[in-house]
Design a protein around this motif. Sequence first.
Motif, PDB file in Angstrom:
ATOM      1  N   GLU A  23      53.973  93.373  66.388  1.00 28.59           N
ATOM      2  CA  GLU A  23      53.018  94.476  66.477  1.00 28.59           C
ATOM      3  C   GLU A  23      53.218  95.460  65.324  1.00 28.59           C
ATOM      4  O   GLU A  23      52.250  95.932  64.723  1.00 28.59           O
ATOM      5  CB  GLU A  23      53.170  95.202  67.824  1.00 28.59           C
ATOM      6  CG  GLU A  23      52.231  96.360  68.015  1.00 28.59           C
ATOM      7  CD  GLU A  23      50.779  95.969  68.235  1.00 28.59           C
ATOM      8  OE1 GLU A  23      49.932  96.884  68.235  1.00 28.59           O
ATOM      9  OE2 GLU A  23      50.471  94.775  68.389  1.00 28.59           O
ATOM     10  N   ALA A  24      54.457  95.759  64.998  1.00 30.20           N
ATOM     11  CA  ALA A  24      54.741  96.694  63.902  1.00 30.20           C
ATOM     12  C   ALA A  24      54.251  96.132  62.564  1.00 30.20           C
ATOM     13  O   ALA A  24      53.634  96.854  61.777  1.00 30.20           O
ATOM     14  CB  ALA A  24      56.231  97.001  63.845  1.00 30.20           C
ATOM     15  N   ILE A  25      54.502  94.863  62.322  1.00 33.53           N
ATOM     16  CA  ILE A  25      54.082  94.244  61.058  1.00 33.53           C
ATOM     17  C   ILE A  25      52.560  94.227  60.947  1.00 33.53           C
ATOM     18  O   ILE A  25      51.988  94.671  59.946  1.00 33.53           O
ATOM     19  CB  ILE A  25      54.646  92.813  60.935  1.00 33.53           C
ATOM     20  CG1 ILE A  25      56.176  92.854  60.759  1.00 33.53           C
ATOM     21  CG2 ILE A  25      53.982  92.050  59.789  1.00 33.53           C
ATOM     22  CD1 ILE A  25      56.855  91.506  60.950  1.00 33.53           C
ATOM     23  N   VAL A  26      51.892  93.722  61.965  1.00 37.42           N
ATOM     24  CA  VAL A  26      50.441  93.579  61.922  1.00 37.42           C
ATOM     25  C   VAL A  26      49.761  94.946  61.854  1.00 37.42           C
ATOM     26  O   VAL A  26      48.819  95.147  61.076  1.00 37.42           O
ATOM     27  CB  VAL A  26      49.939  92.755  63.130  1.00 37.42           C
ATOM     28  CG1 VAL A  26      48.427  92.790  63.236  1.00 37.42           C
ATOM     29  CG2 VAL A  26      50.441  91.314  63.018  1.00 37.42           C
ATOM     30  N   THR A  27      50.245  95.903  62.627  1.00 37.47           N
ATOM     31  CA  THR A  27      49.629  97.231  62.621  1.00 37.47           C
ATOM     32  C   THR A  27      49.833  97.914  61.273  1.00 37.47           C
ATOM     33  O   THR A  27      48.908  98.549  60.749  1.00 37.47           O
ATOM     34  CB  THR A  27      50.174  98.092  63.773  1.00 37.47           C
ATOM     35  OG1 THR A  27      49.962  97.392  65.004  1.00 37.47           O
ATOM     36  CG2 THR A  27      49.471  99.438  63.839  1.00 37.47           C
ATOM     37  N   ARG A  28      51.002  97.777  60.678  1.00 38.33           N
ATOM     38  CA  ARG A  28      51.220  98.357  59.347  1.00 38.33           C
ATOM     39  C   ARG A  28      50.289  97.708  58.319  1.00 38.33           C
ATOM     40  O   ARG A  28      49.746  98.388  57.447  1.00 38.33           O
ATOM     41  CB  ARG A  28      52.680  98.234  58.945  1.00 38.33           C
ATOM     42  CG  ARG A  28      53.557  99.256  59.627  1.00 38.33           C
ATOM     43  CD  ARG A  28      54.989  99.305  59.090  1.00 38.33           C
ATOM     44  NE  ARG A  28      55.687 100.373  59.765  1.00 38.33           N
ATOM     45  CZ  ARG A  28      56.543 100.190  60.792  1.00 38.33           C
ATOM     46  NH1 ARG A  28      56.811  98.967  61.235  1.00 38.33           N
ATOM     47  NH2 ARG A  28      57.120 101.234  61.365  1.00 38.33           N
ATOM     48  N   MET A  29      50.119  96.376  58.402  1.00 41.65           N
ATOM     49  CA  MET A  29      49.189  95.720  57.475  1.00 41.65           C
ATOM     50  C   MET A  29      47.775  96.255  57.668  1.00 41.65           C
ATOM     51  O   MET A  29      47.074  96.539  56.689  1.00 41.65           O
ATOM     52  CB  MET A  29      49.224  94.195  57.663  1.00 41.65           C
ATOM     53  CG  MET A  29      50.485  93.550  57.139  1.00 41.65           C
ATOM     54  SD  MET A  29      50.455  91.725  57.058  1.00 41.65           S
ATOM     55  CE  MET A  29      49.955  91.238  58.679  1.00 41.65           C
ATOM     56  N   GLN A  30      47.352  96.423  58.926  1.00 44.14           N
ATOM     57  CA  GLN A  30      46.009  96.942  59.189  1.00 44.14           C
ATOM     58  C   GLN A  30      45.844  98.353  58.630  1.00 44.14           C
ATOM     59  O   GLN A  30      44.821  98.661  58.019  1.00 44.14           O
ATOM     60  CB  GLN A  30      45.732  96.962  60.693  1.00 44.14           C
ATOM     61  CG  GLN A  30      45.568  95.588  61.295  1.00 44.14           C
ATOM     62  CD  GLN A  30      45.509  95.624  62.808  1.00 44.14           C
ATOM     63  OE1 GLN A  30      46.052  96.514  63.460  1.00 44.14           O
ATOM     64  NE2 GLN A  30      44.854  94.627  63.387  1.00 44.14           N
ATOM     65  N   PHE A  31      46.839  99.204  58.816  1.00 44.25           N
ATOM     66  CA  PHE A  31      46.756 100.575  58.314  1.00 44.25           C
ATOM     67  C   PHE A  31      46.732 100.607  56.791  1.00 44.25           C
ATOM     68  O   PHE A  31      46.010 101.401  56.193  1.00 44.25           O
ATOM     69  CB  PHE A  31      47.908 101.422  58.851  1.00 44.25           C
ATOM     70  CG  PHE A  31      47.776 101.819  60.308  1.00 44.25           C
ATOM     71  CD1 PHE A  31      46.786 101.306  61.132  1.00 44.25           C
ATOM     72  CD2 PHE A  31      48.666 102.710  60.859  1.00 44.25           C
ATOM     73  CE1 PHE A  31      46.666 101.675  62.467  1.00 44.25           C
ATOM     74  CE2 PHE A  31      48.555 103.096  62.201  1.00 44.25           C
ATOM     75  CZ  PHE A  31      47.563 102.571  62.997  1.00 44.25           C
ATOM     76  N   LEU A  32      47.533  99.742  56.162  1.00 42.63           N
ATOM     77  CA  LEU A  32      47.532  99.695  54.697  1.00 42.63           C
ATOM     78  C   LEU A  32      46.177  99.213  54.168  1.00 42.63           C
ATOM     79  O   LEU A  32      45.682  99.731  53.166  1.00 42.63           O
ATOM     80  CB  LEU A  32      48.670  98.816  54.186  1.00 42.63           C
ATOM     81  CG  LEU A  32      50.061  99.433  54.324  1.00 42.63           C
ATOM     82  CD1 LEU A  32      51.151  98.398  54.063  1.00 42.63           C
ATOM     83  CD2 LEU A  32      50.214 100.628  53.400  1.00 42.63           C
ATOM     84  N   VAL A  33      45.570  98.242  54.843  1.00 43.27           N
ATOM     85  CA  VAL A  33      44.244  97.773  54.440  1.00 43.27           C
ATOM     86  C   VAL A  33      43.230  98.914  54.551  1.00 43.27           C
ATOM     87  O   VAL A  33      42.375  99.079  53.680  1.00 43.27           O
ATOM     88  CB  VAL A  33      43.815  96.541  55.275  1.00 43.27           C
ATOM     89  CG1 VAL A  33      42.336  96.248  55.133  1.00 43.27           C
ATOM     90  CG2 VAL A  33      44.635  95.326  54.872  1.00 43.27           C
ATOM     91  N   LYS A  34      43.341  99.721  55.604  1.00 47.43           N
ATOM     92  CA  LYS A  34      42.441 100.874  55.742  1.00 47.43           C
ATOM     93  C   LYS A  34      42.641 101.848  54.582  1.00 47.43           C
ATOM     94  O   LYS A  34      41.672 102.375  54.038  1.00 47.43           O
ATOM     95  CB  LYS A  34      42.687 101.599  57.066  1.00 47.43           C
ATOM     96  CG  LYS A  34      42.103 100.896  58.256  1.00 47.43           C
ATOM     97  CD  LYS A  34      42.349 101.678  59.533  1.00 47.43           C
ATOM     98  CE  LYS A  34      41.877 100.887  60.735  1.00 47.43           C
ATOM     99  NZ  LYS A  34      42.138 101.592  61.992  1.00 47.43           N
ATOM    100  N   HIS A  35      43.896 102.086  54.198  1.00 50.38           N
ATOM    101  CA  HIS A  35      44.163 102.987  53.075  1.00 50.38           C
ATOM    102  C   HIS A  35      43.576 102.430  51.776  1.00 50.38           C
ATOM    103  O   HIS A  35      42.997 103.176  50.987  1.00 50.38           O
ATOM    104  CB  HIS A  35      45.667 103.234  52.914  1.00 50.38           C
ATOM    105  CG  HIS A  35      46.237 104.150  53.932  1.00 50.38           C
ATOM    106  ND1 HIS A  35      45.995 105.512  53.944  1.00 50.38           N
ATOM    107  CD2 HIS A  35      47.045 103.912  54.985  1.00 50.38           C
ATOM    108  CE1 HIS A  35      46.625 106.065  54.955  1.00 50.38           C
ATOM    109  NE2 HIS A  35      47.268 105.117  55.607  1.00 50.38           N
ATOM    110  N   VAL A  36      43.707 101.135  51.547  1.00 52.74           N
ATOM    111  CA  VAL A  36      43.139 100.520  50.346  1.00 52.74           C
ATOM    112  C   VAL A  36      41.613 100.641  50.363  1.00 52.74           C
ATOM    113  O   VAL A  36      40.993 100.958  49.347  1.00 52.74           O
ATOM    114  CB  VAL A  36      43.582  99.040  50.219  1.00 52.74           C
ATOM    115  CG1 VAL A  36      42.799  98.316  49.141  1.00 52.74           C
ATOM    116  CG2 VAL A  36      45.079  98.956  49.932  1.00 52.74           C
ATOM    117  N   SER A  37      41.017 100.409  51.519  1.00 55.01           N
ATOM    118  CA  SER A  37      39.562 100.519  51.641  1.00 55.01           C
ATOM    119  C   SER A  37      39.095 101.947  51.365  1.00 55.01           C
ATOM    120  O   SER A  37      38.109 102.154  50.652  1.00 55.01           O
ATOM    121  CB  SER A  37      39.136 100.086  53.047  1.00 55.01           C
ATOM    122  OG  SER A  37      37.752 100.222  53.202  1.00 55.01           O
TER     123      SER A  37
END
Length: 176
Positions: A23-37
């Motif tokens: 959960e920590a890995i996937v959620t961090r990836m999702q948040f980073l993708v939002k920041h890139v977007s």
Amino acid sequence: MDDSVDRHITRWRGKAPFDERVEAIVTRMQFLVKHVSQAKDTALAAVGLQDFEFETLHRLASRGEGGRATPSELAAELKLSPAGMTGRLDTLESAGLVRRIRSEQDRRRVDVELTEEGHATWRKAMNVQGGVEDDMVGVLSEAEQDVLSALLKRMLSHVESQGRPETWVSVSAPNE
């Protein structure tokens, strides 16, 4: 130091069935993708582009010197209908970012190419976006960046080899 994902995990601990590490890995990836977007949106707004305009310029710029393609090639790459591509090209042509050129070999064929202004606008957007991305990744050493890239590549290769998303789900009834 805690981040927003640590707080997310704490809030859901014992309330939802998940592996905390995953959960920590996937959620961090999702948040980073939002920041890139968000960084991309900011970069595009800074140069007066919308995402759909940038994506079209980006496809043309990827073709190297001259940046030419047919409308049907662009439509296929961008997964657009011919009518949708025509509208997009009309907008970009009106803005002076692309031009349509009739082929000298086949008068029925029309190519689209970046204008100098289109290429300069695309480059400005890339520079702004690249700066934000460099800042985000720059907290890692080059060696750490290499490791992260290799790990993400391994994960992506695995997911891509699995096929379509609906084949990833496997739910079993209890006691089966």
